[in-house]
Write an enzyme that holds these catalytic residues in place. Sequence first.
Site, PDB file in Angstrom:
ATOM      1  N   ARG A  32      20.772  49.654  44.751  1.00  0.00           N
ATOM      2  CA  ARG A  32      20.716  49.163  43.384  1.00  0.00           C
ATOM      3  C   ARG A  32      19.577  49.759  42.583  1.00  0.00           C
ATOM      4  O   ARG A  32      19.577  49.680  41.355  1.00  0.00           O
ATOM      5  CB  ARG A  32      20.588  47.637  43.387  1.00  0.00           C
ATOM      6  CG  ARG A  32      19.199  47.146  43.723  1.00  0.00           C
ATOM      7  CD  ARG A  32      19.142  45.642  43.943  1.00  0.00           C
ATOM      8  NE  ARG A  32      17.819  45.114  43.916  1.00  0.00           N
ATOM      9  CZ  ARG A  32      16.890  45.267  44.857  1.00  0.00           C
ATOM     10  NH1 ARG A  32      17.164  45.974  45.930  1.00  0.00           N
ATOM     11  NH2 ARG A  32      15.707  44.723  44.724  1.00  0.00           N
TER      12      ARG A  32
ATOM     13  N   ARG B  32      36.654  35.141  50.017  1.00  0.00           N
ATOM     14  CA  ARG B  32      37.862  35.064  50.858  1.00  0.00           C
ATOM     15  C   ARG B  32      37.685  35.872  52.144  1.00  0.00           C
ATOM     16  O   ARG B  32      38.075  35.422  53.220  1.00  0.00           O
ATOM     17  CB  ARG B  32      39.073  35.559  50.088  1.00  0.00           C
ATOM     18  CG  ARG B  32      39.489  34.629  48.985  1.00  0.00           C
ATOM     19  CD  ARG B  32      40.679  35.161  48.245  1.00  0.00           C
ATOM     20  NE  ARG B  32      40.996  34.299  47.107  1.00  0.00           N
ATOM     21  CZ  ARG B  32      41.714  34.683  46.082  1.00  0.00           C
ATOM     22  NH1 ARG B  32      42.208  35.910  46.025  1.00  0.00           N
ATOM     23  NH2 ARG B  32      41.954  33.853  45.090  1.00  0.00           N
TER      24      ARG B  32
END
Length: 118
Positions: free
Chosen positions: A89, A16
């Site tokens: 990560r 979005r």
Amino acid sequence: VLFLAYFAMQVIYARRKYKISPPETTGHPEFERTFRAQANCSEYFPIFISLLWVAGIFFHQGVTAACGLLYLYTRLKYFQGYAVAAQGRLGPLYASAWLLWLLLGLALAGLLAHFLWP
């Protein structure tokens, strides 16, 4: 399951925010990192659940539960770090991989003890 739902919702929010409609998986780099982090966590979840189940039944529930909670924490940190920057990560990735290997060892030890030493 709540972790997977959280990760999926983050992908929806990123879609979005950057106006990326399904089934597209490319676009803004932040969306791509969020999408890959969610996919990576989802790919490892069946392995984690299987090892957690076997180790919990055949080794020790308390030790296995502690490893499981640590694994979930490291995967959350992995997801959060990857969403910000790809290098974010690495630390949690190594920790979660180590915990999977530990769960595998616990599962194997429990299976061997159960089937070889009556």
